[in-house]
Design a protein around this motif. Structure first.
Motif, PDB file in Angstrom:
ATOM      1  N   VAL A   1      43.563  26.781 -40.028  1.00  0.00           N
ATOM      2  CA  VAL A   1      43.455  26.232 -41.374  1.00  0.00           C
ATOM      3  C   VAL A   1      44.704  26.604 -42.164  1.00  0.00           C
ATOM      4  O   VAL A   1      45.529  27.398 -41.709  1.00  0.00           O
ATOM      5  N   LEU A   2      44.855  26.044 -43.353  1.00  0.00           N
ATOM      6  CA  LEU A   2      46.050  26.336 -44.139  1.00  0.00           C
ATOM      7  C   LEU A   2      46.056  27.775 -44.639  1.00  0.00           C
ATOM      8  O   LEU A   2      47.083  28.445 -44.610  1.00  0.00           O
ATOM      9  N   ASP A   3      44.887  28.253 -45.108  1.00  0.00           N
ATOM     10  CA  ASP A   3      44.826  29.613 -45.639  1.00  0.00           C
ATOM     11  C   ASP A   3      43.374  30.078 -45.635  1.00  0.00           C
ATOM     12  O   ASP A   3      42.567  29.630 -46.453  1.00  0.00           O
ATOM     13  N   VAL A   4      43.040  30.975 -44.729  1.00  0.00           N
ATOM     14  CA  VAL A   4      41.655  31.421 -44.615  1.00  0.00           C
ATOM     15  C   VAL A   4      41.224  32.223 -45.837  1.00  0.00           C
ATOM     16  O   VAL A   4      40.022  32.399 -46.075  1.00  0.00           O
ATOM     17  N   ALA A   5      42.176  32.698 -46.659  1.00  0.00           N
ATOM     18  CA  ALA A   5      41.823  33.420 -47.884  1.00  0.00           C
ATOM     19  C   ALA A   5      41.301  32.478 -48.970  1.00  0.00           C
ATOM     20  O   ALA A   5      40.670  32.921 -49.932  1.00  0.00           O
ATOM     21  N   ASN A   6      41.578  31.179 -48.822  1.00  0.00           N
ATOM     22  CA  ASN A   6      41.067  30.188 -49.764  1.00  0.00           C
ATOM     23  C   ASN A   6      39.568  30.027 -49.504  1.00  0.00           C
ATOM     24  O   ASN A   6      39.160  29.711 -48.384  1.00  0.00           O
ATOM     25  N   PRO A   7      38.714  30.225 -50.521  1.00  0.00           N
ATOM     26  CA  PRO A   7      37.264  30.136 -50.290  1.00  0.00           C
ATOM     27  C   PRO A   7      36.820  28.799 -49.700  1.00  0.00           C
ATOM     28  O   PRO A   7      35.806  28.740 -48.999  1.00  0.00           O
ATOM     29  N   PHE A   8      37.562  27.732 -49.969  1.00  0.00           N
ATOM     30  CA  PHE A   8      37.224  26.440 -49.371  1.00  0.00           C
ATOM     31  C   PHE A   8      37.255  26.541 -47.852  1.00  0.00           C
ATOM     32  O   PHE A   8      36.315  26.124 -47.158  1.00  0.00           O
ATOM     33  N   PHE A   9      38.332  27.105 -47.312  1.00  0.00           N
ATOM     34  CA  PHE A   9      38.447  27.204 -45.860  1.00  0.00           C
ATOM     35  C   PHE A   9      37.512  28.263 -45.282  1.00  0.00           C
ATOM     36  O   PHE A   9      37.073  28.145 -44.139  1.00  0.00           O
ATOM     37  N   THR A  10      37.197  29.273 -46.067  1.00  0.00           N
ATOM     38  CA  THR A  10      36.208  30.254 -45.626  1.00  0.00           C
ATOM     39  C   THR A  10      34.861  29.580 -45.408  1.00  0.00           C
ATOM     40  O   THR A  10      34.180  29.815 -44.404  1.00  0.00           O
ATOM     41  N   ASP A  11      34.484  28.700 -46.348  1.00  0.00           N
ATOM     42  CA  ASP A  11      33.210  27.984 -46.228  1.00  0.00           C
ATOM     43  C   ASP A  11      33.238  27.005 -45.058  1.00  0.00           C
ATOM     44  O   ASP A  11      32.241  26.848 -44.341  1.00  0.00           O
ATOM     45  N   VAL A  12      34.374  26.321 -44.871  1.00  0.00           N
ATOM     46  CA  VAL A  12      34.504  25.398 -43.738  1.00  0.00           C
ATOM     47  C   VAL A  12      34.370  26.174 -42.429  1.00  0.00           C
ATOM     48  O   VAL A  12      33.672  25.746 -41.497  1.00  0.00           O
ATOM     49  N   ALA A  13      35.043  27.322 -42.359  1.00  0.00           N
ATOM     50  CA  ALA A  13      34.984  28.145 -41.142  1.00  0.00           C
ATOM     51  C   ALA A  13      33.561  28.593 -40.853  1.00  0.00           C
ATOM     52  O   ALA A  13      33.150  28.683 -39.689  1.00  0.00           O
ATOM     53  N   ARG A  14      32.777  28.863 -41.898  1.00  0.00           N
ATOM     54  CA  ARG A  14      31.381  29.262 -41.681  1.00  0.00           C
ATOM     55  C   ARG A  14      30.589  28.114 -41.058  1.00  0.00           C
ATOM     56  O   ARG A  14      29.742  28.329 -40.181  1.00  0.00           O
ATOM     57  N   GLY A  15      30.866  26.891 -41.510  1.00  0.00           N
ATOM     58  CA  GLY A  15      30.210  25.742 -40.911  1.00  0.00           C
ATOM     59  C   GLY A  15      30.576  25.589 -39.447  1.00  0.00           C
ATOM     60  O   GLY A  15      29.720  25.274 -38.602  1.00  0.00           O
ATOM     61  N   ILE A  16      31.848  25.805 -39.123  1.00  0.00           N
ATOM     62  CA  ILE A  16      32.306  25.762 -37.730  1.00  0.00           C
ATOM     63  C   ILE A  16      31.587  26.832 -36.912  1.00  0.00           C
ATOM     64  O   ILE A  16      31.042  26.570 -35.834  1.00  0.00           O
ATOM     65  N   GLU A  17      31.586  28.046 -37.451  1.00  0.00           N
ATOM     66  CA  GLU A  17      31.011  29.182 -36.726  1.00  0.00           C
ATOM     67  C   GLU A  17      29.522  28.979 -36.456  1.00  0.00           C
ATOM     68  O   GLU A  17      29.027  29.283 -35.360  1.00  0.00           O
ATOM     69  N   ASP A  18      28.805  28.442 -37.448  1.00  0.00           N
ATOM     70  CA  ASP A  18      27.366  28.229 -37.275  1.00  0.00           C
ATOM     71  C   ASP A  18      27.092  27.246 -36.138  1.00  0.00           C
ATOM     72  O   ASP A  18      26.181  27.452 -35.324  1.00  0.00           O
ATOM     73  N   ARG A  19      27.885  26.162 -36.081  1.00  0.00           N
ATOM     74  CA  ARG A  19      27.666  25.172 -35.019  1.00  0.00           C
ATOM     75  C   ARG A  19      28.066  25.729 -33.655  1.00  0.00           C
ATOM     76  O   ARG A  19      27.365  25.512 -32.655  1.00  0.00           O
ATOM     77  N   LEU A  20      29.182  26.457 -33.593  1.00  0.00           N
ATOM     78  CA  LEU A  20      29.606  27.041 -32.326  1.00  0.00           C
ATOM     79  C   LEU A  20      28.592  28.068 -31.829  1.00  0.00           C
ATOM     80  O   LEU A  20      28.323  28.158 -30.628  1.00  0.00           O
ATOM     81  N   ASP A  21      28.039  28.827 -32.759  1.00  0.00           N
ATOM     82  CA  ASP A  21      27.060  29.845 -32.376  1.00  0.00           C
ATOM     83  C   ASP A  21      25.825  29.201 -31.741  1.00  0.00           C
ATOM     84  O   ASP A  21      25.253  29.741 -30.782  1.00  0.00           O
TER      85      ASP A  21
END
Length: 338
Positions: A73-93
């Motif tokens: 992602v462009l910047d994982v410190a940006n809360p937008f990308f943090t939330d997107v990453a959580r969506g990714i992680e939930d599906r991968l899990d």
């Protein structure tokens, strides 16, 4: 359209082309000081010609399928990308996968390094928020057999799946909201148009101004900032405040830049929204919790990440393009009322 992939080059292929042993290739990769310069150059040339990616997870591959996916992602410190990453992680899990996550910091070279690193570690696929319009390196990775999904960007390629939000529509809705409140001269604190989201949001603002009967050339001041964070937003807002003909409302490319804008306005004793109305983009968790709650364009962040991972995990590996619609959330930073 069906995608043709070629067999990924092996270390044996490199050795054969360079006319050396597999052990010599291994030494070039891991202990280059042990190899004569002329031989080392010959091996490196073969690696380049074959587009060889050394696999740091070979033992895992021999043991079975690696269940790891990557996201850049462009910047994982940006809360937008943090939330997107959580969506990714939930599906991968759900599928028994783990996630390797990295930030490109909007740097194409850094993005390419992480892509290479992920390949070396044997990831099954990668989701990427591209830092540049040039997708050649991602298409090349796809051709090598790596699954690639563009994240938060529509794909212009028949080879790459994508999950995105209609940024033109979101920015246009925010602009129409400000025009409806009587604002006729706007500022847009934006990033480089080399980032697709920034270009699309600028296009949406301009389209809505024209639709409202205003000339974007005179009704809009676009300020380009080098970093899409609070410091960038603060610097961009200071430039807006220094204009001889100051706009009465500001749009910010994301909520982090809007946070910086509010900070700069407070320091300059400019009241919000009576002195300057402010709109953000993303509607991250803090947007509604600020001292002056922020009007923002809400993106379905968790859905975005979840669906990107879902495309990556599809058993048929078919290419698909998905676009979500954003929603304007109106708060006190533009209306002055709760």
């Amino acid at each position: 359209m069906a995608t043709t992939t070629r067999r990924r080059a092996s270390i044996s292929d490199v050795a054969r082309l360079a006319q050396v042993s597999v052990g010599t290739v291994s030494n070039v990769l891991n202990r280059p000081d042990r190899v004569a310069p002329a031989t080392r150059d010959r091996v490196l040339t073969a690696i380049t010609e074959l587009d060889f990616v050394p696999n740091g997870s070979a033992r895992q591959l021999r043991a079975g399928t690696i269940t790891t996916a990557g996201a850049i992602v462009l910047d994982v410190a940006n809360p937008f990308f943090t939330d997107v990453a959580r969506g990714i992680e939930d599906r991968l899990d759900e599928a028994g996968y783990t996630l390797m996550l990295a930030s490109s910091d909007e740097d194409p070279e850094r993005e390419a390094r992480y892509l290479r690193l992920f390949e070396e570690h044997g990831v099954q696929g990668v989701m990427v928020v591209p830092a540049t319009p040039d997708l050649a390196h991602l298409e090349a990775a796809r051709a090598r057999g790596l699954r690639v999904v563009l994240l938060d960007r529509p794909s212009p390629s028949d080879a790459l799946s994508s999950v995105a939000v209609d940024d033109r529509a979101g920015a246009a809705a925010a602009t129409r909201h400000l025009l409806g409140l009587g604002h006729e001269r706007l500022a847009f604190v934006n990033g480089s148009h080399s980032i697709r989201q920034c270009a699309d949001r600028a296009a949406g603002v301009r389209a809505a101004l024209a639709e409202g009967g205003l000339d974007p050339q005179t009704a809009l001041v676009e300020i380009t900032i080098p970093s899409l964070n609070a410091d960038g937003g603060q610097t961009g807002t200071q430039q807006v405040l220094a204009l001889d003909e100051r706009p009465t409302a500001m749009l910010c490319v994301n909520d982090l830049t809007a946070l910086g804008a509010l900070r700069a306005l407070r320091a300059a004793d400019v009241p919000v929204p009576s002195g300057m109305a402010v709109v953000g983009y993303d509607d991250v968790a803090f947007a509604g919790e600020l001292a002056t709650p922020l009007t923002s364009v809400r993106q379905p962040t968790h859905q975005l990440g979840h669906h990107a991972a879902d495309l990556l995990l599809r058993p048929d590996d078919a290419v698909e393009h998905v676009t979500f619609q954003p929603e304007l959330v109106v708060r006190e930073s533009t209306t002055g009322t709760g």
